[in-house]
Design a protein around this motif. Sequence first.
Motif, PDB file in Angstrom:
ATOM      1  N   UNK A   1       5.701  -3.420   1.148  1.00 27.54           N
ATOM      2  CA  UNK A   1       4.841  -2.707   1.006  1.00 27.54           C
ATOM      3  C   UNK A   1       5.255  -1.496   1.296  1.00 27.54           C
ATOM      4  N   UNK A   2       6.084  -0.812   0.207  1.00 25.55           N
ATOM      5  CA  UNK A   2       6.533   0.128   0.317  1.00 25.55           C
ATOM      6  C   UNK A   2       6.142   0.248  -1.362  1.00 25.55           C
ATOM      7  N   UNK A   3       6.565  -1.028  -1.561  1.00 26.84           N
ATOM      8  CA  UNK A   3       6.992  -1.582  -3.653  1.00 26.84           C
ATOM      9  C   UNK A   3       5.587  -1.436  -3.519  1.00 26.84           C
ATOM     10  N   UNK A   4       4.704  -1.852  -2.903  1.00 27.45           N
ATOM     11  CA  UNK A   4       3.272  -1.978  -3.686  1.00 27.45           C
ATOM     12  C   UNK A   4       2.460  -0.581  -3.377  1.00 27.45           C
ATOM     13  N   UNK A   5       2.559  -0.392  -2.201  1.00 28.48           N
ATOM     14  CA  UNK A   5       2.024   0.877  -1.643  1.00 28.48           C
ATOM     15  C   UNK A   5       2.361   2.520  -3.297  1.00 28.48           C
ATOM     16  N   UNK A   6       3.397   2.146  -3.684  1.00 29.82           N
ATOM     17  CA  UNK A   6       3.984   3.513  -4.473  1.00 29.82           C
ATOM     18  C   UNK A   6       3.532   2.692  -6.351  1.00 29.82           C
ATOM     19  N   UNK A   7       3.055   1.507  -6.689  1.00 32.37           N
ATOM     20  CA  UNK A   7       1.982   0.737  -7.716  1.00 32.37           C
ATOM     21  C   UNK A   7       0.755   1.114  -7.750  1.00 32.37           C
ATOM     22  N   UNK A   8       0.346   1.379  -6.695  1.00 37.31           N
ATOM     23  CA  UNK A   8      -0.991   1.975  -6.223  1.00 37.31           C
ATOM     24  C   UNK A   8      -0.775   3.296  -6.379  1.00 37.31           C
ATOM     25  N   UNK A   9      -0.564   3.740  -5.403  1.00 37.06           N
ATOM     26  CA  UNK A   9      -0.519   5.270  -4.925  1.00 37.06           C
ATOM     27  C   UNK A   9      -0.389   6.182  -5.927  1.00 37.06           C
ATOM     28  N   UNK A  10       1.296   5.932  -6.653  1.00 35.49           N
ATOM     29  CA  UNK A  10       1.710   6.457  -7.432  1.00 35.49           C
ATOM     30  C   UNK A  10       3.231   6.950  -7.184  1.00 35.49           C
ATOM     31  N   UNK A  11       4.102   7.345  -8.234  1.00 39.39           N
ATOM     32  CA  UNK A  11       5.692   8.390  -7.767  1.00 39.39           C
ATOM     33  C   UNK A  11       5.362   9.923  -6.993  1.00 39.39           C
ATOM     34  N   UNK A  12       4.091   9.990  -6.666  1.00 38.84           N
ATOM     35  CA  UNK A  12       4.473  11.125  -6.053  1.00 38.84           C
ATOM     36  C   UNK A  12       3.898  11.598  -4.598  1.00 38.84           C
ATOM     37  N   UNK A  13       3.371  10.053  -3.938  1.00 41.38           N
ATOM     38  CA  UNK A  13       3.541  10.100  -2.524  1.00 41.38           C
ATOM     39  C   UNK A  13       4.896   9.859  -1.902  1.00 41.38           C
ATOM     40  N   UNK A  14       5.030  10.555  -1.245  1.00 38.16           N
ATOM     41  CA  UNK A  14       6.219  10.101   0.167  1.00 38.16           C
ATOM     42  C   UNK A  14       6.459   9.111   0.905  1.00 38.16           C
ATOM     43  N   UNK A  15       7.532   8.444   1.352  1.00 33.95           N
ATOM     44  CA  UNK A  15       7.182   6.871   1.313  1.00 33.95           C
ATOM     45  C   UNK A  15       8.641   7.514   2.349  1.00 33.95           C
ATOM     46  N   UNK A  16       8.266   6.955   3.840  1.00 32.99           N
ATOM     47  CA  UNK A  16       9.551   6.968   4.295  1.00 32.99           C
ATOM     48  C   UNK A  16       9.314   5.154   4.976  1.00 32.99           C
ATOM     49  N   UNK A  17      10.595   5.516   5.269  1.00 35.65           N
ATOM     50  CA  UNK A  17      10.493   4.104   6.226  1.00 35.65           C
ATOM     51  C   UNK A  17      11.296   4.209   7.396  1.00 35.65           C
ATOM     52  N   UNK A  18      10.308   3.766   8.333  1.00 33.77           N
ATOM     53  CA  UNK A  18      11.259   3.536   9.757  1.00 33.77           C
ATOM     54  C   UNK A  18      12.009   2.177  10.157  1.00 33.77           C
ATOM     55  N   UNK A  19      13.363   2.401  10.104  1.00 36.86           N
ATOM     56  CA  UNK A  19      13.749   1.140  10.880  1.00 36.86           C
ATOM     57  C   UNK A  19      14.807   1.857  11.818  1.00 36.86           C
ATOM     58  N   UNK A  20      15.194   0.948  13.130  1.00 41.35           N
ATOM     59  CA  UNK A  20      15.136   0.804  14.337  1.00 41.35           C
ATOM     60  C   UNK A  20      16.859   0.262  14.137  1.00 41.35           C
ATOM     61  N   UNK A  21      16.874  -1.123  13.041  1.00 41.08           N
ATOM     62  CA  UNK A  21      18.639  -1.916  12.969  1.00 41.08           C
ATOM     63  C   UNK A  21      18.625  -1.858  12.122  1.00 41.08           C
ATOM     64  N   UNK A  22      18.874  -3.121  11.015  1.00 38.40           N
ATOM     65  CA  UNK A  22      19.696  -2.834   9.733  1.00 38.40           C
ATOM     66  C   UNK A  22      18.410  -3.330   9.139  1.00 38.40           C
ATOM     67  N   UNK A  23      18.004  -2.671   7.418  1.00 40.31           N
ATOM     68  CA  UNK A  23      17.320  -3.267   6.758  1.00 40.31           C
ATOM     69  C   UNK A  23      17.519  -4.882   5.932  1.00 40.31           C
ATOM     70  N   UNK A  24      16.189  -5.034   6.065  1.00 43.33           N
ATOM     71  CA  UNK A  24      16.268  -7.140   6.539  1.00 43.33           C
ATOM     72  C   UNK A  24      15.494  -7.216   6.761  1.00 43.33           C
ATOM     73  N   UNK A  25      15.253  -6.612   8.123  1.00 37.83           N
ATOM     74  CA  UNK A  25      15.149  -6.877   9.713  1.00 37.83           C
ATOM     75  C   UNK A  25      15.916  -8.821  10.385  1.00 37.83           C
ATOM     76  N   UNK A  26      14.235 -10.090   9.920  1.00 34.63           N
ATOM     77  CA  UNK A  26      14.701 -10.500   9.985  1.00 34.63           C
ATOM     78  C   UNK A  26      15.959 -12.028   8.758  1.00 34.63           C
TER      79      UNK A  26
END
Length: 507
Positions: free
Chosen positions: A55-80
């Motif tokens: 969804x981070x990838x798709x959000x940037x595709x649609x809203x553009x590079x100027x939007x700041x994306x903060x992704x919160x992850x409590x464990x490791x990137x990748x999840x399951x």
Amino acid sequence: MTAGWPRLPGASRLLLLFLAVAGGLMRTACSVAAAGDAPPGKIAVIGAGIGGSSVSHFLQQHFGLQVQLDVYEKDTVGGRLATVTVNKQQYESGGASIHSLNLHMQDFVKVLGLKHRRDVAGKSAVFNGEQFVLEETDWYLLNLFRLWWHYGMSFLRLQMWVEEVMEKFMRIYKYQAHGYSFSRLEELLHSLGGDAFVNMTQRSVAESLLEVGVTQRFIDDVIVAILRASYGQSVLVPAFAGAMSLAGAQGNMWAVEGGNKLVCSGLLKLTKANVIHATVTAISLHNSEGKNFYQVHYEDEQGQGSGFYDIVIIATELHDKKRNITFQNFDPPIAEFAGTFHTAITSIVHGYLNSSYFGFGDPKLFPFTNVLTTDSPDVFFDSMDNICPVNVSSTFRRKQPQEAAVWRVHSPHPLEKQELKMLFRSYYSVQVTEWQAYPSYESSKTLPPIILQDNLYYLSSMEWAASSMEMAAVAAKNVALLAYNLWYQDLDKIDQKDLMHKVKTEL
């Protein structure tokens, strides 16, 4: 507005907190964009599994590079999507395979410059606790003859049913390519297959298959085994989730060279998202000049912090009464969602298979690399397979059955020592991972909402229709489009009827 608070002790920090909430909220009205006038300034994504990263990838595709994306992850990137290390080599312990028709996953691999892992052939069989009730051979025609001999036309009726479902499901890619989105799961499913698709979330896969002429014996021997291997559940799972699982059993499957989790880390790197390693504890709703915005509260190793956002996407589970996120200032409050999650145990065992347990006294004669199981009181595991490392060289060969190999065993509970001894003559290591892997589909027939509040979205609701890497990616694309369409009030792109006709006319 920064993503997190400075680390200040005691009263100083408390004072800053009050100042931010009292006076800073007015500043936020300036720093957070007004919906419909300009792109959002900041978007928070909670969860960095395949749903959150895509969804981070798709959000940037649609809203553009100027939007700041903060992704919160409590464990490791990748999840399951995760790996474990055995003898200096990594093996998939989480989501292991991807269907050839999973177009979003195919596109991610292409965009990121990743490669398909080299496939190493192996044979499957279904075990009922005493003997194998179905065995795969090296000869395709012989396999078909055995299916026909044992089950009549059931396998053809199954294939026709799955193909019909998948043909309709594939419409989602056309809809999304044209920018269409859906505010409710029911609307999305109805756009693909009408009332029949919606009803498939309310009736079991067994009921649906019996209706199209699949025999009870075929369901007991084959369908049960596939669903135990994929979902760890019975044929009472909803028909739509069952169809997605059975499609995986029929189609060409692949995996990513180096590990499927590379898709997640690659997408976040591509979008230059700001990954915040912290546990989100609360989401507060605020309003200024009639516009909603959100404060995301979190805890990390240094303490507590928070950040303000125009849009928040929740790409983690809110079910099972285990949600650690509280929702503050919401009126009416965000409801608790019904249903529980199914706990699956994955054991990665490096050892020597006990082939005599399966009726093969000589280990050299054991021909199978993948063992599925029926629903029998004598069976204590769901499935097991002889797995290859995530990096498969051109010279790699699968271990012979008499050699020590790495096996992945799925079971409903941690394997006891006696159970391990039944499956393995001896072993060097056992690594156990407990997953809240999939919804327990029998626990709730209610599909959760996608929109929790204006500009607050629940991406993981899709799992209650069906759960897989691609379903998470489909949900991510839908939420990104929905957020974009609602932000700019392009309502003609939301919940439209007769989309097949609209798409054809647009072409």
